[in-house]
Design a protein around this motif. Sequence first.
Motif, PDB file in Angstrom:
ATOM      1  N   VAL A 278       0.843  -1.195   0.000  1.00  0.00           N
ATOM      2  CA  VAL A 278       0.000   0.000   0.000  1.00  0.00           C
ATOM      3  C   VAL A 278       0.880   1.248   0.000  1.00  0.00           C
ATOM      4  CG1 VAL A 278      -1.702   1.319   1.310  1.00  0.00           C
ATOM      5  CG2 VAL A 278      -1.929  -1.164   1.122  1.00  0.00           C
ATOM      6  N   GLY A 279       1.960   1.214   0.799  1.00  0.00           N
ATOM      7  CA  GLY A 279       2.869   2.352   0.836  1.00  0.00           C
ATOM      8  C   GLY A 279       3.483   2.627  -0.525  1.00  0.00           C
ATOM      9  N   ALA A 280       3.867   1.551  -1.249  1.00  0.00           N
ATOM     10  CA  ALA A 280       4.454   1.714  -2.572  1.00  0.00           C
ATOM     11  C   ALA A 280       3.440   2.291  -3.549  1.00  0.00           C
ATOM     12  CB  ALA A 280       4.972   0.365  -3.074  1.00  0.00           C
ATOM     13  N   ALA A 281       2.206   1.798  -3.486  1.00  0.00           N
ATOM     14  CA  ALA A 281       1.156   2.293  -4.384  1.00  0.00           C
ATOM     15  C   ALA A 281       0.869   3.766  -4.108  1.00  0.00           C
ATOM     16  CB  ALA A 281      -0.108   1.458  -4.206  1.00  0.00           C
ATOM     17  N   ARG A 282       0.863   4.144  -2.848  1.00  0.00           N
ATOM     18  CA  ARG A 282       0.592   5.534  -2.491  1.00  0.00           C
ATOM     19  C   ARG A 282       1.712   6.449  -2.995  1.00  0.00           C
ATOM     20  NH1 ARG A 282      -1.796   7.479   3.283  1.00  0.00           N
ATOM     21  NH2 ARG A 282      -2.019   9.699   2.776  1.00  0.00           N
ATOM     22  N   GLU A 283       2.959   6.004  -2.846  1.00  0.00           N
ATOM     23  CA  GLU A 283       4.080   6.794  -3.331  1.00  0.00           C
ATOM     24  C   GLU A 283       4.055   6.904  -4.855  1.00  0.00           C
ATOM     25  OE1 GLU A 283       7.996   8.782  -2.732  1.00  0.00           O
ATOM     26  OE2 GLU A 283       5.970   8.715  -1.896  1.00  0.00           O
ATOM     27  N   PHE A 284       3.659   5.818  -5.526  1.00  0.00           N
ATOM     28  CA  PHE A 284       3.581   5.852  -6.986  1.00  0.00           C
ATOM     29  C   PHE A 284       2.479   6.804  -7.452  1.00  0.00           C
ATOM     30  CE2 PHE A 284       2.627   3.788 -11.197  1.00  0.00           C
ATOM     31  CZ  PHE A 284       3.850   4.080 -11.778  1.00  0.00           C
ATOM     32  N   ALA A 285       1.367   6.808  -6.734  1.00  0.00           N
ATOM     33  CA  ALA A 285       0.284   7.743  -7.068  1.00  0.00           C
ATOM     34  C   ALA A 285       0.760   9.182  -6.912  1.00  0.00           C
ATOM     35  CB  ALA A 285      -0.923   7.473  -6.177  1.00  0.00           C
ATOM     36  N   ARG A 286       1.588   9.436  -5.916  1.00  0.00           N
ATOM     37  CA  ARG A 286       2.146  10.787  -5.741  1.00  0.00           C
ATOM     38  C   ARG A 286       2.998  11.185  -6.932  1.00  0.00           C
ATOM     39  NH1 ARG A 286       6.765  13.263  -4.336  1.00  0.00           N
ATOM     40  NH2 ARG A 286       7.914  11.324  -4.023  1.00  0.00           N
ATOM     41  N   LEU A 287       3.840  10.249  -7.396  1.00  0.00           N
ATOM     42  CA  LEU A 287       4.688  10.539  -8.552  1.00  0.00           C
ATOM     43  C   LEU A 287       3.844  10.785  -9.806  1.00  0.00           C
ATOM     44  CD1 LEU A 287       7.626   7.977  -8.113  1.00  0.00           C
ATOM     45  CD2 LEU A 287       7.553  10.391  -7.451  1.00  0.00           C
ATOM     46  N   LEU A 288       2.768  10.035  -9.947  1.00  0.00           N
ATOM     47  CA  LEU A 288       1.886  10.254 -11.104  1.00  0.00           C
ATOM     48  C   LEU A 288       1.235  11.630 -11.026  1.00  0.00           C
ATOM     49  CD1 LEU A 288       0.161   6.752 -11.438  1.00  0.00           C
ATOM     50  CD2 LEU A 288       2.062   7.674 -12.794  1.00  0.00           C
ATOM     51  N   GLY A 289       0.787  12.015  -9.830  1.00  0.00           N
ATOM     52  CA  GLY A 289       0.184  13.337  -9.658  1.00  0.00           C
ATOM     53  C   GLY A 289       1.152  14.446  -9.999  1.00  0.00           C
ATOM     54  N   ASP A 290       2.437  14.265  -9.637  1.00  0.00           N
ATOM     55  CA  ASP A 290       3.453  15.268  -9.969  1.00  0.00           C
ATOM     56  C   ASP A 290       3.619  15.412 -11.478  1.00  0.00           C
ATOM     57  OD1 ASP A 290       3.868  15.650  -7.294  1.00  0.00           O
ATOM     58  OD2 ASP A 290       5.719  14.467  -7.191  1.00  0.00           O
ATOM     59  N   ARG A 291       3.218  14.380 -12.213  1.00  0.00           N
ATOM     60  CA  ARG A 291       3.343  14.408 -13.677  1.00  0.00           C
ATOM     61  C   ARG A 291       2.017  14.751 -14.358  1.00  0.00           C
ATOM     62  NH1 ARG A 291       7.150  11.693 -11.449  1.00  0.00           N
ATOM     63  NH2 ARG A 291       9.144  11.232 -12.488  1.00  0.00           N
ATOM     64  N   GLY A 292       1.055  15.181 -13.570  1.00  0.00           N
ATOM     65  CA  GLY A 292      -0.223  15.600 -14.128  1.00  0.00           C
ATOM     66  C   GLY A 292      -1.192  14.474 -14.421  1.00  0.00           C
ATOM     67  N   ILE A 293      -0.918  13.265 -13.920  1.00  0.00           N
ATOM     68  CA  ILE A 293      -1.818  12.134 -14.119  1.00  0.00           C
ATOM     69  C   ILE A 293      -2.700  12.002 -12.882  1.00  0.00           C
ATOM     70  CG2 ILE A 293      -1.998   9.645 -14.482  1.00  0.00           C
ATOM     71  CD1 ILE A 293       0.724   9.744 -15.844  1.00  0.00           C
ATOM     72  N   ARG A 294      -3.998  12.155 -13.067  1.00  0.00           N
ATOM     73  CA  ARG A 294      -4.938  12.120 -11.942  1.00  0.00           C
ATOM     74  C   ARG A 294      -5.380  10.688 -11.675  1.00  0.00           C
ATOM     75  NH1 ARG A 294     -10.900  15.064 -11.576  1.00  0.00           N
ATOM     76  NH2 ARG A 294     -11.424  14.263  -9.496  1.00  0.00           N
ATOM     77  N   VAL A 295      -5.350  10.306 -10.378  1.00  0.00           N
ATOM     78  CA  VAL A 295      -5.796   8.982  -9.946  1.00  0.00           C
ATOM     79  C   VAL A 295      -7.102   9.171  -9.183  1.00  0.00           C
ATOM     80  CG1 VAL A 295      -5.238   6.918  -8.614  1.00  0.00           C
ATOM     81  CG2 VAL A 295      -3.411   8.168  -9.800  1.00  0.00           C
ATOM     82  N   ALA A 296      -8.193   8.588  -9.715  1.00  0.00           N
ATOM     83  CA  ALA A 296      -9.525   8.862  -9.158  1.00  0.00           C
ATOM     84  C   ALA A 296      -9.767   8.206  -7.809  1.00  0.00           C
ATOM     85  CB  ALA A 296     -10.596   8.426 -10.158  1.00  0.00           C
ATOM     86  N   ASP A 297      -9.315   6.969  -7.623  1.00  0.00           N
ATOM     87  CA  ASP A 297      -9.734   6.203  -6.441  1.00  0.00           C
ATOM     88  C   ASP A 297      -8.601   5.804  -5.505  1.00  0.00           C
ATOM     89  OD1 ASP A 297     -12.388   6.332  -7.281  1.00  0.00           O
ATOM     90  OD2 ASP A 297     -12.211   4.493  -8.458  1.00  0.00           O
ATOM     91  N   GLY A 298      -7.537   6.561  -5.457  1.00  0.00           N
ATOM     92  CA  GLY A 298      -6.507   6.336  -4.445  1.00  0.00           C
ATOM     93  C   GLY A 298      -5.633   5.127  -4.725  1.00  0.00           C
ATOM     94  N   TRP A 299      -5.390   4.328  -3.690  1.00  0.00           N
ATOM     95  CA  TRP A 299      -4.399   3.244  -3.775  1.00  0.00           C
ATOM     96  C   TRP A 299      -4.822   2.082  -2.900  1.00  0.00           C
ATOM     97  CZ3 TRP A 299      -3.428   8.372  -2.727  1.00  0.00           C
ATOM     98  CH2 TRP A 299      -3.563   8.739  -1.374  1.00  0.00           C
TER      99      TRP A 299
END
Length: 506
Positions: A278-299
């Motif tokens: 879960v920690g890895a998925a959350r960190e990856f979602a952060r990196l995607l957000g920094d690149r302008g990729i929106r994640v609708a439902d978290g991790w």
Amino acid sequence: MRVDVVASPVRYRKMPLFLLCALALLPAIGLLSVHWWLRDEADRYDDTRSAVESLSADDDDRPAASRRDTERAKRAAILSTSLFDYRRLPDAVAGSASINRLEVQVARALPVIDGRSCAAVSVDGIAVGAVNETASVIPASTVKLIVAAVALEVLGPDFTYATSVRIPAVVEGVVDGDVYLVGGGDPLLTSDDYPIDDDTLPAFATTSLDVLADALVAAGVERINGSVIGDGTRYDDEFVIDSWGDGVAFNDAGPYDALLVNDARVRGRSGVQDDPNVGAAREFARLLGDRGIRVADGWGSGPASTQTTVVGTVESQPLGEIVREMLTNSDNNTAELLVKELGFAETGEGTRFAGLVVIDRVLRQWGVPLNGVRLLDGSGLTPTTQMTCQALLDVLQRSRGTVLQTSLPIAGQTGTLRDEFIDSGVEGRLFAKTGTLGNPPSDEPPLASKALAGYVSGGNGAAIEFVVILNADEITEEDYRSIWATFGQRFATFPDAPPTKDLQPR
């Protein structure tokens, strides 16, 4: 009538007596001849060598033909030496003398080892001293030497881990479903902007998680109508070990799984995540957000869907580099994950038990004596783990000259030895794994442990292999440093023998 018979005097032939005397003189004449011949050979060798040295003095300024004459002269000098002349063995003579002197030095250090501790020392596999070497002791983090040696043997120094990202089809920049981050066991997966330099011993030889975030950008992903799911199913779900000492889990080690990013940490949040996936998925979602990729439902975490396609993969550094990081920093998570990878590689089961079975099998194949040895983890954090100095020394002897030897912390310079042996005779020459358990002193059993095991370079191609494991109710910094200094002073004398040139005739 009386008849007197008088016999004539017996006369013996003189020839046999002369033969016996001649035979007795032959060995003496032969030995004298050999002595004269050897003396002449020595003089001829020295004359030839002097000529060669005078020719070699300005070698670079002479034409090629002249240099060839010099080379022929050198070869002639070598061939002119008798096969059994000790000039052909000066290194062996000096090495033997050096080992004998080290044995005397080590004997003076061994009395500092009490009955609950052990020590064993050798030079290039030749024993020079030991005390309680077959006694079972608590080895602490020196267990990582065993894990490293077996991993390099089974997986190979060029083995790499692979982490991938899988997604459903991309339609006009949108992924209608979940994105999966699939772990391959890489213990050093790290976000480029995570502040690892703030750690006491920063990780190195890391693998960039950002490569996978960039892969989604390259695939044209702009929005994910689902979640980022971390998949660590390559291994089981044992994130920490129950047999570790109190306060170890989630502090000194764990949680870990086949998907581990930043040692289960997320930038901007304190502490570690309970579930590393879960920690890895959350960190990856952060990196995607920094690149302008929106994640609708978290991790979240779970196995990857078979209806997805790999759009990006990142490989780790070779295992040799990962082992170097583990030994230099005494990286507990890396050690535990290596054990699970050993199990997965041989049986398809990424479990601690399967990995420990592989380690046991390899040690037996190597002929390592396992009486008194009981391995329960890869990090050495389990206080009921048992080891002997002899078993650990055998592994060091077998690993001499391999990646393991060059991957250890260096006294006074790197890793867990950066503050040890400074300004001593072994600074920069001693390469060793440390071990610490139960320190600072504790009133509760089991015993505390402070260990040091590795090599000391002789600078002449030879190396000392040594293991010193201290067990006691309590071990203070003053206690172990005093004992380490005692051995360090003895090791610093090596090599202690006449130089090779002094063994040659004048």
